[in-house]
Design a protein around this motif. Structure first.
Motif, PDB file in Angstrom:
ATOM      1  N   ILE A 181      -8.096   3.994  -1.018  1.00 26.69           N
ATOM      2  CA  ILE A 181      -7.471   3.812   0.222  1.00 26.69           C
ATOM      3  C   ILE A 181      -5.998   4.245  -0.066  1.00 26.69           C
ATOM      4  O   ILE A 181      -5.343   3.700  -0.651  1.00 26.69           O
ATOM      5  N   PHE A 182      -5.764   5.434   0.949  1.00 27.04           N
ATOM      6  CA  PHE A 182      -4.668   6.199   0.403  1.00 27.04           C
ATOM      7  C   PHE A 182      -4.513   6.730  -0.865  1.00 27.04           C
ATOM      8  O   PHE A 182      -3.271   6.337  -1.422  1.00 27.04           O
ATOM      9  N   GLN A 183      -5.557   7.027  -1.644  1.00 29.44           N
ATOM     10  CA  GLN A 183      -5.328   7.303  -3.029  1.00 29.44           C
ATOM     11  C   GLN A 183      -5.345   6.071  -3.826  1.00 29.44           C
ATOM     12  O   GLN A 183      -5.145   6.289  -5.102  1.00 29.44           O
ATOM     13  N   ILE A 184      -5.152   4.898  -3.521  1.00 28.37           N
ATOM     14  CA  ILE A 184      -5.464   3.626  -4.416  1.00 28.37           C
ATOM     15  C   ILE A 184      -6.599   3.187  -4.325  1.00 28.37           C
ATOM     16  O   ILE A 184      -7.376   3.035  -3.519  1.00 28.37           O
ATOM     17  N   PRO A 185      -7.199   3.270  -5.755  1.00 27.46           N
ATOM     18  CA  PRO A 185      -8.573   2.431  -5.943  1.00 27.46           C
ATOM     19  C   PRO A 185      -8.657   1.352  -5.138  1.00 27.46           C
ATOM     20  O   PRO A 185      -7.643   0.288  -5.001  1.00 27.46           O
ATOM     21  N   VAL A 186      -9.883   0.928  -4.762  1.00 23.92           N
ATOM     22  CA  VAL A 186     -10.040  -0.531  -3.981  1.00 23.92           C
ATOM     23  C   VAL A 186     -10.061  -1.690  -4.789  1.00 23.92           C
ATOM     24  O   VAL A 186      -9.658  -2.632  -4.273  1.00 23.92           O
ATOM     25  N   GLU A 187     -10.338  -1.297  -6.008  1.00 22.79           N
ATOM     26  CA  GLU A 187     -10.069  -2.378  -6.921  1.00 22.79           C
ATOM     27  C   GLU A 187      -8.450  -2.700  -7.172  1.00 22.79           C
ATOM     28  O   GLU A 187      -8.272  -4.065  -7.172  1.00 22.79           O
ATOM     29  N   ILE A 216       0.616  -1.230  -0.166  1.00 22.41           N
ATOM     30  CA  ILE A 216       0.087   0.013   0.070  1.00 22.41           C
ATOM     31  C   ILE A 216       1.079   1.297  -0.030  1.00 22.41           C
ATOM     32  O   ILE A 216       0.577   2.262  -0.927  1.00 22.41           O
ATOM     33  N   PRO A 217       1.791   1.560   0.849  1.00 18.04           N
ATOM     34  CA  PRO A 217       2.615   2.663   0.769  1.00 18.04           C
ATOM     35  C   PRO A 217       3.443   2.845  -0.421  1.00 18.04           C
ATOM     36  O   PRO A 217       3.366   3.832  -0.970  1.00 18.04           O
ATOM     37  N   TRP A 218       3.875   1.832  -0.985  1.00 20.26           N
ATOM     38  CA  TRP A 218       4.694   1.884  -2.246  1.00 20.26           C
ATOM     39  C   TRP A 218       3.466   2.335  -3.288  1.00 20.26           C
ATOM     40  O   TRP A 218       3.982   3.182  -4.181  1.00 20.26           O
ATOM     41  N   ASP A 219       2.595   1.671  -3.518  1.00 19.47           N
ATOM     42  CA  ASP A 219       1.508   2.023  -4.588  1.00 19.47           C
ATOM     43  C   ASP A 219       0.958   3.180  -4.426  1.00 19.47           C
ATOM     44  O   ASP A 219       0.486   3.910  -5.442  1.00 19.47           O
ATOM     45  N   SER A 220       0.814   3.708  -3.208  1.00 18.85           N
ATOM     46  CA  SER A 220       0.329   5.140  -2.993  1.00 18.85           C
ATOM     47  C   SER A 220       1.227   6.167  -3.594  1.00 18.85           C
ATOM     48  O   SER A 220       0.710   7.123  -4.254  1.00 18.85           O
ATOM     49  N   TYR A 221       2.751   5.957  -3.315  1.00 18.12           N
ATOM     50  CA  TYR A 221       3.491   6.818  -3.928  1.00 18.12           C
ATOM     51  C   TYR A 221       3.452   6.782  -5.393  1.00 18.12           C
ATOM     52  O   TYR A 221       3.567   7.837  -6.003  1.00 18.12           O
ATOM     53  N   LEU A 222       3.377   5.587  -6.010  1.00 19.70           N
ATOM     54  CA  LEU A 222       3.150   5.568  -7.465  1.00 19.70           C
ATOM     55  C   LEU A 222       2.201   6.216  -8.003  1.00 19.70           C
ATOM     56  O   LEU A 222       2.048   6.989  -9.098  1.00 19.70           O
TER      57      LEU A 222
END
Length: 565
Positions: free
Chosen positions: A72-78, A48-54
């Motif tokens: 979730i932290f700007q990451i789509p729930v999908e 999640i932290p890594w993906d959120s950064y991307l």
């Protein structure tokens, strides 16, 4: 708001996960569930932290029309669900492919430190390259983020379990990584083409595999699956050490039950503290198991005298082994204490297997009775008209010795491992269950005899009682000469009916076994009884006897699924 990403899940990621779950459902153990649950949670929390950064850097992008809008932290729930389903599916595939492995046997180091160190250096070098790419920025950014995120974690796992991983069979490991990686490459290519997600132009190299698969995406799916598989290997390494400690100990010894106890046991154990002699013996025993080395004790001996000597020495080794209550005794202890003449002929893997017997969990009598069954086999001599199975009572004694005793020893191990409290039983109930198991072993041996009348005749043996043959005006010599004579079909059926009666008398006792053992035992029994049905079917169809009749793989798997469920 869009549902395109969820459509990808419904079409591509959920079906294989669901299919594998249904197929494996009866075989799930508490350990399997714990491993997959732990792995999936770690994978999601680490990603999640890594993906959120991307996402924030617009390296990964999701068109508004492709996702539902929840994040979730700007990451789509999908996308978060993608991490979950990928971790679960790859982890479950690894679990299925490695289910058959006896983990402690792979604690034996089979590769030099050079191999492990070379891979370690490569992983750390790759991590450095990743950091350099991130610092350089531009088109190498995405590549650098993948390397810097994944390789240090893989390197840490490798330092913990590299030797264990190198000792495991190559095929299941490669398949566990390769199959989901190739599958997700296809899914990613389709999704990139459809625009379900996009890769930022400024932060990618612009290199492709095929027309649509970005080189960075291909690398991402590969290293993420490596992370998952190596993570599970590390967990299995911890379990292998825990099981090893249980094997070399006398009961009762508490097996680590909690995750923290298991982790502490793993981190506090060093490879140098493991008994290499025990591990070498276990590995050799497993390698020889498929070769039916116990049957070879008699059947593959060059002559009868050698076979008798083999049985006698095996008995001697058993008495030696049970004379001590140590967890195990190295083979050289026996050789030194008994001054063994190597000309006797018993294979060292068999003696090593006996040296590894958990004598604190077994009794010697069933094993000595098993050897008595082999001695009955030595009583056959068609040239001299010697056939030791003269009466039905002889048949029952033989079946008990070669099969009932095996069931008794198996159940002794079950009760030693799980304890009577697992089924709310006392010693008398345990004894009655073991007696039922002995009957079941006899039933399966009767099926075996009915199936192999021709094969046994070819080596000069007739297990149909001579008294039965006299009832139809025949003799064992007639069976040797014409094993497929139709007049023996009635005796084949009589043998199967005897098996059916013994089966009916004892099958209910399987339900009294500890839950963990109940399914596997029932699967083995029902699969073997299926052979009896196939013998009858072969007779009805008039099919000739060709080789050893076996239950087809698909039928065995179906039976296993049903009984385990």
């Amino acid at each position: 708001m869009g549902l395109d990403y969820w459509l990808v899940h419904l079409t591509w990621t959920i079906p294989p996960a669901a299919l594998m779950t249904v197929a494996y459902w009866p075989f799930f153990t508490r350990v399997d569930v714990l491993k997959l649950f732990t792995l999936t949670n770690i994978a999601v929390l680490a990603t999640i932290p890594w993906d959120s950064y991307l996402v924030r850097r617009r390296i990964w992008g999701y068109p508004p029309g492709a996702v539902c809008g929840l994040t979730i932290f700007q990451i789509p729930v999908e996308e978060v669900f993608f991490f979950i389903v990928q971790s679960y599916s790859t982890g479950l595939l690894y679990t299925i492919l490695t289910k058959h492995l006896v983990l402690p046997a792979y604690l034996l180091q089979r590769h030099s430190n050079f191999s492990k160190n070379a891979i370690s250096l490569s992983l750390f070098a790759g991590s450095g390259i990743g950091v350099a790419c991130i610092c350089a920025g531009g088109s190498a950014t995405y590549l650098g983020l993948i390397l810097a995120w994944a390789l240090p974690v893989i390197a840490f796992q490798w330092l913990l379990s590299g030797h264990f991983l190198l000792s495991l069979p190559v095929r299941p490991i490669v398949a566990s990584v390769g199959i989901p990686t190739a599958y997700l490459w296809v899914v990613d290519s389709i999704s990139l083409k459809r625009g379900t997600w996009v890769i930022g132009e400024e932060t990618k190299l612009g290199l492709y595999i095929g027309k649509h698969l970005e080189i960075e995406e291909a690398l991402f799916f590969f290293v993420s699956n490596v992370l998952i598989v190596v993570g599970l290997v590390t967990m299995d390494h911890a379990l292998a050490i825990s099981e090893y400690k249980l094997l070399v100990s006398k009961p009762p010894e508490d097996k680590p039950q909690t995750f923290s106890q298991l982790a502490w046991s793993y981190l506090s154990t060093r490879e140098r503290s493991l008994d290499l002699g025990f591990l070498e013996g276990m590995s050799a025993a497993i390698d020889k198991l498929a070769q039916k080395i116990v049957d070879d004790l008699v059947d593959e001996a060059p002559d009868r005298e050698t076979a008798r000597a083999n049985v006698q020495e095996t008995s001697q080794v058993l008495h030696w082994r049970f004379s001590t209550k140590r967890s195990w005794m190295p083979l050289y202890n026996y050789v030194e204490s008994e001054r063994v003449d190597s000309k006797v002929g018993v294979s060292s893997p068999l003696i090593t297997s006996i040296a590894l017997l958990p004598v604190s969990r077994l009794t010697i009598n069933p094993l000595l009775e098993l050897l008595s069954g082999f001695e009955m086999d030595l009583g056959f001599c068609a040239e001299e008209g010697q056939f030791p199975i003269r009466t039905e009572e002889d048949l029952e004694v033989y079946a008990y010795r070669v099969a009932g005793t095996v069931a008794a020893s198996l159940l002794e191990l079950v009760f030693a491992h799980y304890g009577l409290e697992s089924i709310n039983a006392d010693a008398s109930k345990q004894s009655s269950i073991i007696q039922a198991g002995e009957k079941m072993g006899q039933a399966l041996q009767y099926v075996n005899i009915a199936r192999d009348i021709k094969r046994d005749a070819e080596i000069g043996r007739v297990y149909i009682p001579t008294s039965w043959l006299h009832e139809i005006g025949s003799s064992p010599s007639d069976v040797i000469a014409r094993p497929e004579d139709p007049k023996f079909a009635a005796l084949e059926e009589r043998m199967l009916q005897k098996a059916d009666r013994m089966y009916e008398e004892s099958v209910s006792s399987i339900d009294q076994l500890p839950r963990e053992a109940r399914g596997p035992v029932k699967t083995t029994v029902e699969s073997y009884m299926t052979i009896g049905a196939m013998v009858r079917e072969r007779r009805r169809n008039g099919a000739p006897v060709k080789g050893k009749l076996k239950v087809p793989l698909w039928r065995r798997l179906g039976r296993a699924w049903k009984e385990m469920l």
